[in-house]
Design an enzyme around this catalytic site. Structure first.
Site, mmCIF file in Angstrom:
data_model
loop_
_atom_site.group_PDB
_atom_site.id
_atom_site.type_symbol
_atom_site.label_atom_id
_atom_site.label_comp_id
_atom_site.label_asym_id
_atom_site.label_seq_id
_atom_site.Cartn_x
_atom_site.Cartn_y
_atom_site.Cartn_z
ATOM 1 N N ARG A 238 26.043 -6.211 2.200
ATOM 2 C CA ARG A 238 25.665 -6.421 3.589
ATOM 3 C C ARG A 238 24.820 -5.225 4.038
ATOM 4 O O ARG A 238 25.142 -4.072 3.719
ATOM 5 C CB ARG A 238 26.902 -6.536 4.498
ATOM 6 C CG ARG A 238 27.665 -7.851 4.374
ATOM 7 C CD ARG A 238 26.873 -9.069 4.839
ATOM 8 N NE ARG A 238 27.612 -10.323 4.733
ATOM 9 C CZ ARG A 238 27.523 -11.177 3.709
ATOM 10 N NH1 ARG A 238 26.728 -10.926 2.683
ATOM 11 N NH2 ARG A 238 28.218 -12.306 3.717
ATOM 12 N N GLU A 267 18.802 -9.551 10.008
ATOM 13 C CA GLU A 267 18.158 -10.557 9.151
ATOM 14 C C GLU A 267 17.662 -11.718 10.000
ATOM 15 O O GLU A 267 18.411 -12.210 10.844
ATOM 16 C CB GLU A 267 19.153 -11.056 8.095
ATOM 17 C CG GLU A 267 19.565 -9.947 7.153
ATOM 18 C CD GLU A 267 20.501 -10.403 6.035
ATOM 19 O OE1 GLU A 267 20.851 -11.594 5.982
ATOM 20 O OE2 GLU A 267 20.872 -9.542 5.215
ATOM 21 N N HIS A 286 17.932 -12.272 1.213
ATOM 22 C CA HIS A 286 19.355 -12.613 1.123
ATOM 23 C C HIS A 286 19.567 -13.888 0.291
ATOM 24 O O HIS A 286 20.034 -14.911 0.813
ATOM 25 C CB HIS A 286 19.970 -12.758 2.521
ATOM 26 C CG HIS A 286 21.462 -12.587 2.516
ATOM 27 N ND1 HIS A 286 22.164 -12.100 3.588
ATOM 28 C CD2 HIS A 286 22.392 -12.834 1.554
ATOM 29 C CE1 HIS A 286 23.454 -12.061 3.293
ATOM 30 N NE2 HIS A 286 23.614 -12.508 2.059
#
Ligand code: DGY
Length: 320
Positions: A238, A267, A286
């Site tokens: 993360r 994000e 991601h």
């Protein structure tokens, strides 16, 4: 009356269809866009199940409206986007998708290590931009992956899967974890280290721990200063685990050699983020678990968990 389910992103129909017979299923249907907050707040007020993405913030404000809610199933192994305490207080079950994504995420982690160490993204971008003029003796030289020291922070299932891959590259594996993995130590030769020792000795520092109050911001200026000048930081966990400003400064001043990032504090990352100006940063959007097989398997897990709870059975993979 059928129980109601809300899905916060467009999912493939094959993943959703098995629920449609027994339940009233609604889905945010705009391709490529997260559900707007006001829509989520409105929908949650009348549903029994919420099928969420890691990009949805499921906080107190959402729970306050969720008067009928029985279950939240998150399409991710991580669940830091959900206020578990608020869920527990209301007796709402939260489930996640562990195991099925372990090997896929480990593949991506290893890929990002290779990309970053061997400057693959930079080389490919230059070739497409017509920058490849001739073969150069020192063109795009990177760092060797084989026989390097790999330091894994967070030796859970994905950490172990990455470490197993590293054996094929003759790497030495150090790990740091809340609990020792005695079996893996004796079976595979992985070596436990305290955090400072791992940072000092590793050629690759790979973050694979969950985001908790303990791991938030765990890699800052002080930790980066302990890493080798030739070391590479890889984050597939993360974004909030790393102080991005401190990382930017360390990379810009070549105090560490490179970083490979699949995750960011915000994000999608802003396109004017300073990290994106650096050639020694490899970035991905991601995509740790993004293989067709794995994403469908994760969706099947969510689907089963939701159906189980709504039909009064115990679901697998409860986190509350
Ligand atoms: C997860 O499932 O938590 C991962 O971040 C997906 O890549």
């Amino acid at each position: 009356m059928k129980k109601r389910i809300y899905i916060t992103r467009r999912l493939p129909e094959e993943a959703v269809a098995p629920l449609r017979e027994q339940f009233d299923v609604r889905m945010w249907d705009l391709e490529g866009e997260s559900v707007p907050r006001d829509v989520l707040l409105e929908e949650v007020a009348s549903v029994h199940a919420l099928w969420t993405m890691l990009s949805d913030t499921i906080d107190e404000e959402v729970f306050e409206r969720a008067t009928e809610l029985e279950v939240i199933s998150n399409l991710a192994v991580g669940y830091n986007n959900i206020d578990l305490q608020a869920a527990r207080e209301r007796g709402i079950i939260v489930t996640n998708t562990p195991d099925v994504l372990t090997e896929t995420t480990a593949d991506l982690t290893f890929g990002l290590m290779m990309m970053t160490a061997r400057r693959l993204g930079e080389a490919e971008r230059d070739l497409r931009a017509g920058e490849w003029k001739s073969w150069l003796p020192m063109g795009y030289v990177g760092m060797d992956v084989h026989q390097a020291t790999l330091g894994i922070i967070g030796m859970g299932r994905i950490g172990e899967a990455v470490a197993r891959r590293a054996r094929g590259f003759d790497m030495n594996v150090l790990y740091h974890n809340r609990t020792r993995r005695h079996e893996s130590e004796s079976m595979f030769g992985f070596v436990y280290s305290d955090l400072d020792g791992l940072l000092e000795k590793s050629d690759f520092v790979v973050l694979l721990a969950p985001l908790t109050e303990e791991t938030r911001g765990m890699i800052g200026a002080e930790q980066l200063a302990k890493m080798k000048k030739t070391a590479i930081l890889i984050n597939v966990a993360r974004g909030e685990m790393v102080d991005e400003q401190a990382l930017y400064e360390a990379l810009k001043e070549n105090r560490i050699w490179a970083a490979g990032l699949d995750v960011f504090a915000k994000e999608p990352i802003d396109l004017n983020h300073p990290l994106l100006t650096l050639p020694n940063v490899t970035t991905l959007p991601h995509i740790g678990s993004a293989s067709i097989q794995t994403r469908l398997a994760m969706m099947a897990m969510n689907r089963e968990a939701i159906a189980n709870v709504l039909e009064g059975r115990e679901p697998k993979n409860r986190v509350t």
